[in-house]
Design a protein around this motif. Structure first.
Motif, mmCIF file in Angstrom:
data_model
loop_
_atom_site.group_PDB
_atom_site.id
_atom_site.type_symbol
_atom_site.label_atom_id
_atom_site.label_comp_id
_atom_site.label_asym_id
_atom_site.label_seq_id
_atom_site.Cartn_x
_atom_site.Cartn_y
_atom_site.Cartn_z
ATOM 1 N N HIS A 137 0.826 -1.211 0.000
ATOM 2 C CA HIS A 137 0.000 0.000 0.000
ATOM 3 C C HIS A 137 0.859 1.259 0.000
ATOM 4 C CE1 HIS A 137 -3.525 -2.455 1.855
ATOM 5 N NE2 HIS A 137 -3.447 -2.600 0.550
ATOM 6 N N GLU A 138 1.991 1.185 0.725
ATOM 7 C CA GLU A 138 2.898 2.338 0.732
ATOM 8 C C GLU A 138 3.510 2.557 -0.648
ATOM 9 O OE1 GLU A 138 5.695 1.414 3.742
ATOM 10 O OE2 GLU A 138 4.341 1.889 5.421
ATOM 11 N N ALA A 139 3.777 1.466 -1.364
ATOM 12 C CA ALA A 139 4.393 1.575 -2.695
ATOM 13 C C ALA A 139 3.406 2.096 -3.734
ATOM 14 C CB ALA A 139 4.933 0.219 -3.140
ATOM 15 N N MET A 140 2.106 1.969 -3.480
ATOM 16 C CA MET A 140 1.106 2.417 -4.456
ATOM 17 C C MET A 140 0.015 3.199 -3.719
ATOM 18 S SD MET A 140 -1.028 0.133 -7.196
ATOM 19 C CE MET A 140 0.463 -0.543 -7.865
ATOM 20 N N SER A 141 0.042 4.517 -3.911
ATOM 21 C CA SER A 141 -0.935 5.371 -3.246
ATOM 22 C C SER A 141 -2.249 5.390 -4.026
ATOM 23 C CB SER A 141 -0.389 6.791 -3.125
ATOM 24 O OG SER A 141 -0.195 7.335 -4.420
ATOM 25 N N ILE A 142 -3.284 5.968 -3.400
ATOM 26 C CA ILE A 142 -4.585 6.102 -4.057
ATOM 27 C C ILE A 142 -4.466 6.978 -5.301
ATOM 28 C CG2 ILE A 142 -6.931 6.996 -3.777
ATOM 29 C CD1 ILE A 142 -6.488 4.441 -2.278
ATOM 30 N N GLU A 143 -3.674 8.039 -5.176
ATOM 31 C CA GLU A 143 -3.493 8.942 -6.316
ATOM 32 C C GLU A 143 -2.854 8.218 -7.494
ATOM 33 O OE1 GLU A 143 -2.545 9.585 -3.239
ATOM 34 O OE2 GLU A 143 -3.943 11.179 -2.645
ATOM 35 N N GLU A 144 -1.888 7.343 -7.189
ATOM 36 C CA GLU A 144 -1.218 6.586 -8.242
ATOM 37 C C GLU A 144 -2.198 5.642 -8.939
ATOM 38 O OE1 GLU A 144 2.169 5.221 -10.484
ATOM 39 O OE2 GLU A 144 1.746 7.015 -9.288
ATOM 40 N N VAL A 145 -3.046 4.996 -8.145
ATOM 41 C CA VAL A 145 -4.043 4.093 -8.717
ATOM 42 C C VAL A 145 -5.008 4.863 -9.605
ATOM 43 C CG1 VAL A 145 -5.962 2.547 -8.175
ATOM 44 C CG2 VAL A 145 -3.879 2.444 -6.822
ATOM 45 N N GLU A 146 -5.472 6.035 -9.135
ATOM 46 C CA GLU A 146 -6.402 6.847 -9.932
ATOM 47 C C GLU A 146 -5.755 7.292 -11.238
ATOM 48 O OE1 GLU A 146 -7.555 9.970 -7.320
ATOM 49 O OE2 GLU A 146 -9.140 8.793 -6.344
ATOM 50 N N ARG A 147 -4.469 7.668 -11.171
ATOM 51 C CA ARG A 147 -3.762 8.104 -12.380
ATOM 52 C C ARG A 147 -3.678 6.961 -13.390
ATOM 53 N NH1 ARG A 147 0.957 7.659 -14.572
ATOM 54 N NH2 ARG A 147 1.837 6.467 -12.842
ATOM 55 N N ILE A 148 -3.331 5.766 -12.888
ATOM 56 C CA ILE A 148 -3.226 4.607 -13.773
ATOM 57 C C ILE A 148 -4.572 4.278 -14.397
ATOM 58 C CG2 ILE A 148 -2.778 2.113 -13.816
ATOM 59 C CD1 ILE A 148 -0.622 2.613 -11.677
ATOM 60 N N MET A 149 -5.636 4.359 -13.592
ATOM 61 C CA MET A 149 -6.970 4.065 -14.106
ATOM 62 C C MET A 149 -7.383 5.073 -15.180
ATOM 63 S SD MET A 149 -7.925 1.305 -12.673
ATOM 64 C CE MET A 149 -9.671 1.263 -13.034
ATOM 65 N N ASP A 150 -7.063 6.353 -14.946
ATOM 66 C CA ASP A 150 -7.383 7.385 -15.939
ATOM 67 C C ASP A 150 -6.624 7.135 -17.243
ATOM 68 O OD1 ASP A 150 -9.098 8.593 -14.204
ATOM 69 O OD2 ASP A 150 -7.660 10.105 -13.513
ATOM 70 N N GLU A 151 -5.330 6.820 -17.113
ATOM 71 C CA GLU A 151 -4.530 6.553 -18.310
ATOM 72 C C GLU A 151 -5.057 5.328 -19.059
ATOM 73 O OE1 GLU A 151 -0.522 6.158 -17.068
ATOM 74 O OE2 GLU A 151 -0.212 8.320 -16.716
ATOM 75 N N THR A 152 -5.473 4.344 -18.305
ATOM 76 C CA THR A 152 -6.029 3.134 -18.927
ATOM 77 C C THR A 152 -7.309 3.455 -19.680
ATOM 78 O OG1 THR A 152 -5.102 1.788 -17.152
ATOM 79 C CG2 THR A 152 -6.830 0.787 -18.492
ATOM 80 N N GLN A 153 -8.171 4.286 -19.066
ATOM 81 C CA GLN A 153 -9.424 4.664 -19.716
ATOM 82 C C GLN A 153 -9.156 5.470 -20.989
ATOM 83 O OE1 GLN A 153 -12.360 3.535 -18.738
ATOM 84 N NE2 GLN A 153 -13.243 4.450 -20.561
ATOM 85 N N ASP A 154 -8.168 6.371 -20.930
ATOM 86 C CA ASP A 154 -7.808 7.154 -22.120
ATOM 87 C C ASP A 154 -7.303 6.235 -23.232
ATOM 88 O OD1 ASP A 154 -8.506 9.419 -20.773
ATOM 89 O OD2 ASP A 154 -6.448 9.975 -20.205
ATOM 90 N N ALA A 155 -6.484 5.258 -22.858
ATOM 91 C CA ALA A 155 -5.947 4.335 -23.851
ATOM 92 C C ALA A 155 -7.060 3.510 -24.487
ATOM 93 C CB ALA A 155 -4.913 3.409 -23.201
ATOM 94 N N ILE A 156 -8.037 3.102 -23.666
ATOM 95 C CA ILE A 156 -9.176 2.329 -24.187
ATOM 96 C C ILE A 156 -9.990 3.183 -25.165
ATOM 97 C CG2 ILE A 156 -11.387 1.273 -23.537
ATOM 98 C CD1 ILE A 156 -10.008 0.358 -20.940
ATOM 99 N N GLU A 157 -10.222 4.434 -24.812
ATOM 100 C CA GLU A 157 -10.990 5.331 -25.677
ATOM 101 C C GLU A 157 -10.252 5.583 -27.001
ATOM 102 O OE1 GLU A 157 -14.043 7.687 -26.999
ATOM 103 O OE2 GLU A 157 -13.969 6.331 -25.272
ATOM 104 N N TYR A 158 -8.933 5.766 -26.903
ATOM 105 C CA TYR A 158 -8.138 5.998 -28.108
ATOM 106 C C TYR A 158 -8.179 4.766 -29.018
ATOM 107 C CZ TYR A 158 -4.084 7.170 -30.993
ATOM 108 O OH TYR A 158 -3.262 7.429 -32.044
#
Length: 202
Positions: free
Chosen positions: A115-136
């Motif tokens: 949990h220390e290695a992966m913060s909530i903000e990091e997870v949200e950023r990854i999810m956003d990037e994943t969603q953008d990649a899916i849309e593209y």
């Protein structure tokens, strides 16, 4: 030369293991004592019968009193054995519980580090990037599948209007007439006509 098979792994004996072993040894000694007393009681019972036959009632009575006392000792011994067995079971179960707790502790520490290695903000950023990649990727798939954008649709409608109003330069229609091509009758029809002529000739 060293041992080619490596050193034998030594198991660490804990204080709890020693305590369990001592309790089991004490229990086994009590069982041996029980067995010894039972054998002795059987002999004394036979001896008491013999004394009665010989008319030695007082000695037989004394022997039976001794037997009664030993019976009570056997009952106490049985209670002690039960207590020892229950204590052994409690200690062994406590050891199992300790191992479970140690395992949970290690698991919790691992989760905490993850949990220390992966913060909530990091997870949200990854999810956003994943969603953008899916849309593209979806847009690329739509283009490759031949779907038209709104701009393309507007261009097609404009071209249709131009055709309807005659604004487009279309190729001229040829003025020459097309040559006549003799109509060919089907083979079946020709065979039928030939058969009729042959009948008329007869």
């Amino acid at each position: 030369m060293g041992n080619i098979f490596g050193k034998k792994k030594q198991t660490r004996v804990t204080e709890q293991d020693k305590a369990v072993l001592q309790l089991k040894q004490q229990r086994d000694k009590l069982r041996q004592y029980q067995k010894k007393i039972n054998i002795q009681l059987s002999k004394e019972r036979v001896l008491a019968k013999q004394l009665l036959k010989d008319g030695k009632k007082e000695k037989a009575l004394l022997l039976l009193k001794k037997k009664r006392y030993q019976d009570k000792l056997l009952d106490k011994t049985e209670t002690q054995i039960s207590n020892l067995e229950r204590l052994v079971q409690d200690l062994e179960f406590a050891q199992i519980e300790k191992k479970v707790i140690d395992g949970l502790k290690v698991g919790n520490e691992c989760l905490k580090k993850m949990h220390e290695a992966m913060s909530i903000e990091e997870v949200e950023r990854i999810m956003d990037e994943t969603q953008d990649a899916i849309e593209y990727q979806r847009q690329i798939d739509d283009m490759l599948a031949g779907s038209l954008s709104q701009e393309d649709e507007d261009a097609v409608l404009a071209e249709l209007d131009a055709i309807t109003q005659g604004d487009l330069d279309l190729p001229e229609i040829p003025a020459d007439e097309l040559p006549d091509v003799p109509e060919q009758k089907p083979e079946r029809e020709r065979s039928r006509k030939k058969a009729e002529r042959e009948l008329l000739a007869v």
